[in-house]
Design an enzyme around this catalytic site. Structure first.
Site, PDB file in Angstrom:
ATOM      1  N   ASP A  49       0.845  -1.196   0.000  1.00 23.03           N
ATOM      2  CA  ASP A  49       0.000   0.000   0.000  1.00 23.03           C
ATOM      3  C   ASP A  49       0.872   1.235   0.000  1.00 23.03           C
ATOM      4  O   ASP A  49       1.876   1.288   0.692  1.00 23.03           O
ATOM      5  CB  ASP A  49      -0.896   0.013   1.238  1.00 23.03           C
ATOM      6  CG  ASP A  49      -1.850   1.200   1.233  1.00 23.03           C
ATOM      7  OD1 ASP A  49      -2.474   1.441   0.181  1.00 23.03           O
ATOM      8  OD2 ASP A  49      -1.964   1.891   2.260  1.00 23.03           O
ATOM      9  N   GLU A 133      -2.703  -1.503  -5.342  1.00 22.33           N
ATOM     10  CA  GLU A 133      -4.018  -0.988  -5.699  1.00 22.33           C
ATOM     11  C   GLU A 133      -3.958  -0.384  -7.095  1.00 22.33           C
ATOM     12  O   GLU A 133      -2.924   0.102  -7.542  1.00 22.33           O
ATOM     13  CB  GLU A 133      -4.485   0.042  -4.684  1.00 22.33           C
ATOM     14  CG  GLU A 133      -3.537   1.216  -4.588  1.00 22.33           C
ATOM     15  CD  GLU A 133      -3.899   2.162  -3.462  1.00 22.33           C
ATOM     16  OE1 GLU A 133      -4.877   1.905  -2.758  1.00 22.33           O
ATOM     17  OE2 GLU A 133      -3.181   3.153  -3.311  1.00 22.33           O
ATOM     18  N   CYS A 197     -11.594  -3.958   7.942  1.00 21.13           N
ATOM     19  CA  CYS A 197     -10.726  -4.643   8.895  1.00 21.13           C
ATOM     20  C   CYS A 197     -10.139  -5.869   8.201  1.00 21.13           C
ATOM     21  O   CYS A 197     -10.885  -6.701   7.678  1.00 21.13           O
ATOM     22  CB  CYS A 197     -11.537  -5.064  10.119  1.00 21.13           C
ATOM     23  SG  CYS A 197     -10.621  -6.132  11.244  1.00 21.13           S
ATOM     24  N   ASP A 226      -1.774   1.769   7.439  1.00 24.15           N
ATOM     25  CA  ASP A 226      -1.244   1.448   6.111  1.00 24.15           C
ATOM     26  C   ASP A 226      -1.016  -0.059   5.951  1.00 24.15           C
ATOM     27  O   ASP A 226      -1.239  -0.627   4.890  1.00 24.15           O
ATOM     28  CB  ASP A 226       0.075   2.197   5.855  1.00 24.15           C
ATOM     29  CG  ASP A 226      -0.142   3.700   5.678  1.00 24.15           C
ATOM     30  OD1 ASP A 226      -1.219   4.077   5.165  1.00 24.15           O
ATOM     31  OD2 ASP A 226       0.738   4.481   6.065  1.00 24.15           O
TER      32      ASP A 226
END
Ligand SMILES: [Zn+2]
Length: 265
Positions: A49, A133, A197, A226
């Site tokens: 990330d 991502e 979560c 993160d």
């Protein structure tokens, strides 16, 4: 002309390019396509990330910082920029200030490039599948990090300082990963990666306590925000194959099909 061989010229080179950077340094670059880095074959999948406080967080819990300008250099750069505003146009002094600024900026660019090369090689060597991502989607669904509804503390100040540097570094990192580990990079839809979560799967905007902290109000799982997002990115990539076998995950990679055999772990 004197010059330094910074590295050996690879076999089969057919062309080269000579450039001069803004700091006045000359470079000769030979065009060669290096071999991809072989995957380790361990079946390991990592989620990566992009962070705000750090350059990248891994689903393993590692936080990777890009080295940019150090504090004294940053202070000096700000001082030079102020001097530039005051320096008279066309003056020698103005030229000197400009050169000093250019030297500092190339130092920053060099360090970022170095970080991108080392980090991408490290990831390509250690993991069979690298999930990131999909930035094209990410830009639309997320603000600087945190969410638009629940931004973390000091988001503006921190993000303002680092955003452009890290954004540039992140783009380069993904690009180099795709070059070095072709077929191993999976781009996933980043929707809810910062609010979900990674332990129980509940999506809750209030779980994001601050820029740095994630605490699930359902199961109590707490972790660096993160890293939690990186774990969700990893799960989205793994879940894609679960989905292919009839599982129920919806967040799959946006483009490429990972090899299910590698993801069986
Ligand atoms: Zn939870």
């Amino acid at each position: 002309m004197r010059f330094r061989w910074s590295r050996a010229v690879p076999e089969g080179v057919k062309s080269y390019r000579i450039t001069r950077d803004t700091a006045g340094r000359w470079h000769v670059a030979f065009a060669a396509v290096p071999d991809p880095i072989p995957a380790p074959g361990t079946g390991e999948v990592v989620g990566v990330d992009r962070g705000v406080a750090v350059a990248a967080a891994l689903s393993t819990g590692e936080m990777v910082s890009a080295s940019t300008l150090r504090e004294p250099e940053r202070v000096r750069l700000l001082r030079l920029l102020r001097m530039l505003v005051r320096a008279e146009r066309g003056s020698n002094r103005r030229d000197k200030v400009k050169q000093a600024i250019a030297r500092l900026k190339t130092r920053e660019v060099d360090r970022r490039k170095d970080w991108v090369e080392k980090t991408s090689t490290d990831l390509a060597r250690r993991f069979d599948v690298i999930a990131v991502e999909d930035l094209k989607i990410g830009n639309m669904t997320r603000s600087a990090k945190g969410t638009i509804e629940a931004p973390g503390k000091h988001v503006a100040a921190k993000a303002g300082l680092n955003r452009s540097i890290l954004a540039a570094g992140w783009g380069q990192l993904v690009q180099r990963l795709v070059h070095k580990a072709p077929g191993q990079v999976v781009k996933v839809n980043p929707v809810y990666t910062s609010q979900r979560c990674s332990a129980c799967g509940i999506v809750d905007a209030k779980s994001r306590e601050s820029q740095a902290d994630f605490r699930c109000r359902s199961c109590g799982y707490a972790c660096n925000a993160d890293v939690n997002a990186a774990r969700n990115i990893r799960l989205a990539a793994v879940g894609h194959t679960v989905d292919a076998r009839g599982g129920d995950r919806v967040a799959g990679p946006a483009n490429r099909e990972p090899q299910p055999v590698l993801l069986s772990a």
